[in-house]
Enzyme design. Structure first.
Site, PDB file in Angstrom:
ATOM      1  N   HIS A 143      75.693  59.620 -14.907  1.00  0.00           N
ATOM      2  CA  HIS A 143      75.124  58.276 -14.642  1.00  0.00           C
ATOM      3  C   HIS A 143      75.218  57.819 -13.071  1.00  0.00           C
ATOM      4  CE1 HIS A 143      74.352  53.781 -15.598  1.00  0.00           C
ATOM      5  NE2 HIS A 143      74.815  53.614 -14.360  1.00  0.00           N
ATOM      6  N   GLU A 144      76.173  58.078 -12.532  1.00  0.00           N
ATOM      7  CA  GLU A 144      76.638  57.879 -11.078  1.00  0.00           C
ATOM      8  C   GLU A 144      75.965  58.777 -10.096  1.00  0.00           C
ATOM      9  OE1 GLU A 144      77.664  55.073 -10.135  1.00  0.00           O
ATOM     10  OE2 GLU A 144      78.352  54.580 -12.003  1.00  0.00           O
ATOM     11  N   HIS A 147      72.187  57.754 -10.041  1.00  0.00           N
ATOM     12  CA  HIS A 147      71.983  56.665  -9.126  1.00  0.00           C
ATOM     13  C   HIS A 147      71.777  57.371  -7.779  1.00  0.00           C
ATOM     14  CE1 HIS A 147      72.313  53.096 -11.356  1.00  0.00           C
ATOM     15  NE2 HIS A 147      73.407  53.050 -11.591  1.00  0.00           N
ATOM     16  N   HIS A 153      68.628  51.616 -13.119  1.00  0.00           N
ATOM     17  CA  HIS A 153      69.015  51.330 -14.665  1.00  0.00           C
ATOM     18  C   HIS A 153      67.498  51.334 -15.528  1.00  0.00           C
ATOM     19  CE1 HIS A 153      72.953  49.548 -13.188  1.00  0.00           C
ATOM     20  NE2 HIS A 153      72.986  50.795 -13.824  1.00  0.00           N
TER      21      HIS A 153
HETATM   22 ZN   LIG Z   1      74.769  52.270 -13.024  1.00  0.00          ZN
END
Ligand SMILES: [Zn+2]
EC number: 3.4.24.-
Length: 253
Positions: A143-144, A147, A153
């Site tokens: 997830h990071e 980013h 998101h």
């Molecule tokens: Zn996030």
């Protein structure tokens, strides 16, 4: 466009909530003034794409062997399923060279979204802060990493109001910026269908005042219904498709 997200276990809430918050993670924007540009999905500015598909990284030396293994597991998915190649630095980075630095943090997890095109003085590292909780999960590390590659998101997509209903009554006002949806002016969905299972989707009760009640419901046939969302097992095909599009993997040699 200098946005930075912090993701924490919300240790600031009362101890009575600790069990609940142990079950998932939340993210908090440090600078609410930048909220508008932090909440879109896939960014469009080529300046914030990593300039090469080969991305060097380093893992902090205070990570345990298990934590190091989790970072490796997380990055192997991108190496195997996209044209990106994460490569661990074996020695010092060349002067001015950019690399990702997976760094251990006490409680917070977070990173800047996308590549920073502004030259960094002194250090070429793009830091990813990871708490022990985040380091225990390859899915959260992914997830990071998504980013830092340029994804926001899922529930902030410009078309999200066609797919979810946000219950602001159950969200403290200071966290409302976390739920903003924005225009198509600077982001794109690459025509990927809305994905409740995206690893970039918030869980259904993110930032809830009353965690027994959802803050995000799915819109099904015009009705708001409760359903699971925001898994942390790993990226979906839709998540990976966006990365392949952003980094033009179909044009890679
Ligand atoms: Zn996030």
């Amino acid at each position: 466009m200098l946005q930075f997200l912090l993701l924490g276990l919300l240790a600031v809430v009362g101890a009575q909530d600790s069990e609940y918050f142990e079950n998932y993670y939340n993210e908090i924007d440090v600078d609410d003034e930048l909220a508008e540009i932090k909440t879109r999905n896939a960014m469009q500015s080529p300046l914030q794409l990593w300039p090469s598909t080969r991305i060097y990284y380093r893992i902090a030396s205070d990570c345990s062997p298990e934590e190091v293994a989790n970072v490796h597991t997380a990055l192997a998915t991108f190496n195997e399923q996209t044209c990106l190649q994460f490569e661990e630095l074996s020695g010092p980075a060349a002067a001015g060279a950019r690399y990702v630095y997976y760094k251990k943090s006490d409680k917070l997890c977070g990173t800047r979204i996308g590549y920073n095109p502004i030259p960094i003085l002194g250090s070429g590292s793009h830091d990813v802060q990871l708490s022990p909780k985040c380091l225990s999960s390859p899915g959260i590390i992914q997830h990071e990493t998504l980013h830092l590659l340029g994804l926001y998101h899922e529930q902030s997509r410009p078309d999200r109001d066609d797919h979810v209903v946000i219950d602001y009554d159950n969200i403290p006002r200071k966290y409302w910026p976390q739920f903003m949806a924005t225009s198509t002016a600077t982001t794109t969905t690459y025509d990927v269908p809305y994905d409740f299972d995206s690893v970039m989707h918030y869980p259904k009760n993110a930032f809830a005042k009353d965690p027994t009640q959802p803050t995000i419901r799915a819109l099904v046939d015009g009705s708001a219904v409760e359903r699971d969302m925001g898994q942390t097992m790993g990226p979906t095909e839709g998540d990976l498709f966006k990365i392949r599009k952003m980094y033009k993997c179909d044009q890679a040699l």
